[in-house]
Each structure stands twice: as C-alpha cells, then as structure tokens.
Design an enzyme around this catalytic site. Structure first.
Site, PDB file in Angstrom:
ATOM      1  N   ASP A   1       0.926  -1.093  -0.132  1.00  0.00           N
ATOM      2  CA  ASP A   1      -0.016   0.038  -0.168  1.00  0.00           C
ATOM      3  C   ASP A   1       0.989   1.090   0.083  1.00  0.00           C
ATOM      4  OD1 ASP A   1      -1.513   2.043   0.643  1.00  0.00           O
ATOM      5  OD2 ASP A   1      -2.814   1.065   2.221  1.00  0.00           O
TER       6      ASP A   1
ATOM      7  N   ASN B   1       0.814   6.597 -10.613  1.00  0.00           N
ATOM      8  CA  ASN B   1      -0.182   6.373 -11.374  1.00  0.00           C
ATOM      9  C   ASN B   1      -1.450   6.006 -10.614  1.00  0.00           C
ATOM     10  OD1 ASN B   1      -1.842   5.159 -13.952  1.00  0.00           O
ATOM     11  ND2 ASN B   1      -1.569   3.685 -12.597  1.00  0.00           N
TER      12      ASN B   1
ATOM     13  N   ALA C   1      -9.611  18.234  -7.628  1.00  0.00           N
ATOM     14  CA  ALA C   1      -8.546  18.989  -6.663  1.00  0.00           C
ATOM     15  C   ALA C   1      -7.265  18.225  -6.396  1.00  0.00           C
ATOM     16  CB  ALA C   1      -9.326  19.402  -5.183  1.00  0.00           C
TER      17      ALA C   1
ATOM     18  N   TYR D   1     -11.508  14.505  -6.217  1.00  0.00           N
ATOM     19  CA  TYR D   1     -10.581  13.794  -7.028  1.00  0.00           C
ATOM     20  C   TYR D   1      -9.975  14.985  -8.181  1.00  0.00           C
ATOM     21  CZ  TYR D   1      -9.320  10.867 -11.208  1.00  0.00           C
ATOM     22  OH  TYR D   1      -8.700  10.514 -12.349  1.00  0.00           O
TER      23      TYR D   1
ATOM     24  N   ILE E   1     -10.889   7.114 -20.210  1.00  0.00           N
ATOM     25  CA  ILE E   1     -10.124   6.103 -20.806  1.00  0.00           C
ATOM     26  C   ILE E   1     -10.926   4.773 -20.285  1.00  0.00           C
ATOM     27  CG2 ILE E   1      -8.016   4.892 -20.913  1.00  0.00           C
ATOM     28  CD1 ILE E   1      -7.945   7.730 -21.919  1.00  0.00           C
TER      29      ILE E   1
HETATM   30  N1  LIG Z   1      -9.375   6.063 -16.320  1.00  0.00           N
HETATM   31  C1  LIG Z   1      -9.896   7.281 -16.803  1.00  0.00           C
HETATM   32  O1  LIG Z   1     -10.678   7.757 -17.641  1.00  0.00           O
HETATM   33  C2  LIG Z   1      -8.729   8.394 -16.473  1.00  0.00           C
HETATM   34  C3  LIG Z   1      -8.958   9.574 -16.764  1.00  0.00           C
HETATM   35  C4  LIG Z   1      -7.978  10.550 -16.193  1.00  0.00           C
HETATM   36  C5  LIG Z   1      -7.026  10.328 -15.622  1.00  0.00           C
HETATM   37  N2  LIG Z   1      -6.890   8.818 -15.041  1.00  0.00           N
HETATM   38  C6  LIG Z   1      -5.850   8.533 -14.160  1.00  0.00           C
HETATM   39  O2  LIG Z   1      -4.978   7.591 -14.422  1.00  0.00           O
HETATM   40  C7  LIG Z   1      -4.358   6.733 -13.359  1.00  0.00           C
HETATM   41  C8  LIG Z   1      -4.905   5.252 -13.633  1.00  0.00           C
HETATM   42  O3  LIG Z   1      -6.353   5.299 -13.810  1.00  0.00           O
HETATM   43  P1  LIG Z   1      -7.186   3.829 -14.122  1.00  0.00           P
HETATM   44  O4  LIG Z   1      -8.191   4.271 -14.890  1.00  0.00           O
HETATM   45  O5  LIG Z   1      -6.063   2.702 -14.691  1.00  0.00           O
HETATM   46  O6  LIG Z   1      -7.631   3.403 -12.924  1.00  0.00           O
HETATM   47  P2  LIG Z   1      -7.301   1.971 -11.816  1.00  0.00           P
HETATM   48  O7  LIG Z   1      -7.454   0.965 -12.939  1.00  0.00           O
HETATM   49  O8  LIG Z   1      -8.636   1.988 -10.873  1.00  0.00           O
HETATM   50  O9  LIG Z   1      -5.799   2.000 -11.246  1.00  0.00           O
HETATM   51  C9  LIG Z   1      -5.804   2.630  -9.938  1.00  0.00           C
HETATM   52  C10 LIG Z   1      -4.532   1.758  -9.560  1.00  0.00           C
HETATM   53  O10 LIG Z   1      -4.111   2.204  -8.309  1.00  0.00           O
HETATM   54  C11 LIG Z   1      -3.874   1.026  -7.269  1.00  0.00           C
HETATM   55  N3  LIG Z   1      -3.888   1.768  -5.981  1.00  0.00           N
HETATM   56  C12 LIG Z   1      -5.067   2.167  -5.638  1.00  0.00           C
HETATM   57  N4  LIG Z   1      -4.592   2.756  -4.376  1.00  0.00           N
HETATM   58  C13 LIG Z   1      -3.618   2.205  -4.050  1.00  0.00           C
HETATM   59  C14 LIG Z   1      -2.589   2.365  -2.973  1.00  0.00           C
HETATM   60  N5  LIG Z   1      -3.005   2.811  -1.633  1.00  0.00           N
HETATM   61  N6  LIG Z   1      -1.259   1.703  -3.060  1.00  0.00           N
HETATM   62  C15 LIG Z   1      -1.004   1.098  -4.367  1.00  0.00           C
HETATM   63  N7  LIG Z   1      -2.004   0.999  -5.147  1.00  0.00           N
HETATM   64  C16 LIG Z   1      -2.925   1.794  -5.191  1.00  0.00           C
HETATM   65  C17 LIG Z   1      -4.921  -0.078  -7.789  1.00  0.00           C
HETATM   66  O11 LIG Z   1      -4.854  -1.251  -7.352  1.00  0.00           O
HETATM   67  P3  LIG Z   1      -5.148  -1.945  -5.984  1.00  0.00           P
HETATM   68  O12 LIG Z   1      -6.645  -1.407  -5.798  1.00  0.00           O
HETATM   69  O13 LIG Z   1      -5.151  -3.160  -6.093  1.00  0.00           O
HETATM   70  O14 LIG Z   1      -3.957  -1.403  -4.789  1.00  0.00           O
HETATM   71  C18 LIG Z   1      -5.169   0.382  -9.133  1.00  0.00           C
HETATM   72  O15 LIG Z   1      -4.674  -0.673  -9.839  1.00  0.00           O
HETATM   73  C19 LIG Z   1      -4.903   7.358 -12.170  1.00  0.00           C
HETATM   74  O16 LIG Z   1      -4.241   8.326 -11.590  1.00  0.00           O
HETATM   75  C20 LIG Z   1      -6.320   8.167 -12.691  1.00  0.00           C
HETATM   76  O17 LIG Z   1      -6.323   9.188 -11.851  1.00  0.00           O
HETATM   77  C21 LIG Z   1      -7.703   8.135 -15.498  1.00  0.00           C
END
Ligand SMILES: NC(=O)c1ccc[n+]([C@@H]2O[C@H](COP(=O)([O-])OP(=O)(O)OC[C@H]3O[C@@H](n4cnc5c(N)ncnc54)[C@H](OP(=O)(O)O)[C@@H]3O)[C@@H](O)[C@H]2O)c1
Length: 268
Positions: A76, A103, A171, A169, A202
């Site tokens: 974590d 990320n 912010a 989020y 995405i």
């Molecule tokens: N998807 C979109 O449309 C979008 C758009 C703009 C920006 N983003 C940004 O892109 C990035 C990735 O997003 P995503 O869509 O791929 O989301 P996601 O699949 O939910 O990925 C987030 C990852 O963070 C991990 N995580 C969360 N809390 C954690 C912690 N305390 N320690 C370690 N790992 C942790 C989660 O895994 P575990 O739960 O297993 O820890 C998960 O694999 C993020 O920064 C998001 O804000 C996404």
C-alpha cells in the site's frame, strides 16, 4: 542586439542519453490494472525492467504474466513504510531507478453535501500524499540516473474547468499538476525531469473500482462519448505510449509539462 542563441540552445547533455545496457528501470504505481498495466507492458515491450506496485497480488501477477521483465510488489503506497518499500525493492531488483510513474489513484464521486471524511482522506492520501513521499524517497536514485518522474493527472481538471460531483478527485489532480510544475523547477538542477500526462476518458473501469455500478459506468460512457470531439473514449495503450515517449532522451526538453491526451475534450 546580442545574439546569445549559441549559449541557450544545444544537444541534450550526454548523461541524459545514458541508459543501462539492461534497459531502463521503471516503477509504476497502480500497475495491476488499467492505465498502469498498459504503461508497464509498454515499457517492458520497449526493453525496460519494470516494478509494478499495488495492493492486490492477483492483478499484479496478471500484469506480469508472460512479461519476464516485470516484477511485482504488493504494498500500500499510503502505508508509513510504503515509499521505503517501493524504492528499496526496485533498487534490489534493478540496482537503479530511471523512471517513477505516479499512477495509482482513487476517484470517488459525490457532491460536497455527500462528502465522506473517510473517502476524502483516502483520496488525499493516495493521490497526493503518497506520490509526494514516494517521489521524495526516490530522488537520490533518480538523480544518479538523470531520471524522469511521470505523474498521471486528468484532463477533467485542467485549466479553469469545474467538475461537479468530482471535486475532491479533481482537486487532487489540480494539485498534482502544480507539484509537477514546481518539482520540475526544483529538480532541474539535479538533472531530474518531472512531467505529467492528463488523460481524457479512458475505458479502464476505474469508476467501478471506486463504487459505481457497471450500469452507472456504462451510462457515463454513453453520455460523454458524443461530447468528445474525437468521437470516442481512449484506450489505456494510447496513454501508455505517451508516458513512455515522455521518458525518451529526445523528450528531454519537456519539463514541467502537463500533456493532455483526451481527444480534444478539454479544449472544445
Ligand atoms: N480511466 C480514466 O478515464 C482516467 C482519466 C484521467 C486520469 N486517469 C488517471 O490515470 C491513473 C490510472 O487510472 P485507471 O483508470 O487505470 O484506474 P485504476 O484501474 O482504478 O487504477 C488505479 C490503480 O491504483 C492502485 N491503487 C489504489 N490505491 C493504491 C494504494 N494505496 N497503494 C497502491 N496501489 C493503489 C489500484 O490497485 P489496488 O486497488 O490493487 O491497490 C489500481 O491498480 C489514475 O491516476 C487516474 O486518476 C484515469
């Protein structure tokens, strides 16, 4: 008028071009799913060695499956020993660190009147505090490699936009952009670059991992798709490509940059 062009332009310094013969060493937080998984695969396919970090061993293992260059670390990043564990594990495996991809994030929806203190704290801890402390812990290693920090922001909070229902989020991501710019200036004298990629919509299912139902997520995608000038949502691979490109030696003059990759959603 004095022409000082010769003093202010030139080739990248040679140390920026120096990479290990075994390839770059990369840490990707949140590498078990979505964009983080695609980033890990992209770097591994380009010859880098990658450590993916997350809390769920199973998803991390899935990322590493059939990718011998990818190592996993179930931890974590918000835990007190999270930053030490991540950086020490990367150095044990690779002996160096060239790229840190911040990320991992949580995006919990809700308006101000529904604000839940636990959700607020979790987003601040994951999206801001953890990247701050992890990046600080990685500085010595990144300085040795003239490395790059890539922060994952969002196009949803760029510029003067409002984002009803996603204020916390948004912010955290606006703050991350500010950190990107400020760290770029602070760390430039140490040869470390700091950049960010700001994805648009995405299709990773992130919202369903943050409390939305599958139906709500599908309705969100259906609602937003016609409002994206490019006419479609993006793929994790289309973000991962830019993350990797920003760490190329010839990207070395991009510093403090927050790059929107969003099908023109944020500029319409
Ligand atoms: N998807 C979109 O449309 C979008 C758009 C703009 C920006 N983003 C940004 O892109 C990035 C990735 O997003 P995503 O869509 O791929 O989301 P996601 O699949 O939910 O990925 C987030 C990852 O963070 C991990 N995580 C969360 N809390 C954690 C912690 N305390 N320690 C370690 N790992 C942790 C989660 O895994 P575990 O739960 O297993 O820890 C998960 O694999 C993020 O920064 C998001 O804000 C996404």
């Amino acid at each position: 008028m004095t022409d000082n062009t010769a003093e202010t332009t030139g080739s990248p310094p040679t140390d920026v071009l120096a990479t290990s013969p075994e390839g770059k060493a990369v840490v990707v937080t949140g590498g078990g799913t979505g964009i983080g998984r695609a980033v890990a695969h992209r770097f591994a396919e380009e010859g880098a060695r990658v450590l993916v970090v997350g809390r769920t061993p199973g998803t991390l293992r899935e990322t590493a499956r059939e990718h011998p260059r990818i190592r996993t670390l179930a931890t974590d990043i918000t835990a007190p020993d999270g930053p030490d564990t991540v950086v020490e594990t990367a150095l044990e495996h690779f002996g160096r660190l060239d790229v840190l991809v911040n990320n991992a994030a949580l995006g919990i929806g809700g308006t101000l009147d529904t604000l839940d203190p636990a959700g607020l704290d979790a987003q601040l801890a994951t999206n801001l505090r953890a990247p701050m402390l992890l990046t600080r812990r990685a500085l010595t290693a990144l300085e040795k490699s003239s490395g790059t920090i890539v922060n994952l922001s969002t196009a949803g909070s760029l510029g003067r936009r409002a984002w009803p229902g996603m204020s916390v989020y948004g912010a955290t991501k606006t703050a991350l952009d500010f950190l990107t710019r400020t760290w770029a200036v602070e760390l430039a004298p140490r040869g470390i670059r700091v950049v960010a990629v700001a994805p648009g919509v995405i299709d990773t299912g992130m919202a369903t991992r943050n409390g939305a139902s599958a139906e709500q997520y599908a309705a969100f995608l259906d609602d937003i798709r016609p409002r994206i000038p490019s006419g479609r949502v993006g793929s994790p691979e289309e973000i991962a490509w830019w993350v990797a490109r920003l760490t190329d030696p010839l990207a070395g003059y991009a510093n403090g940059t927050v790059l929107a990759v969003d099908g023109a959603l944020s500029v319409q």
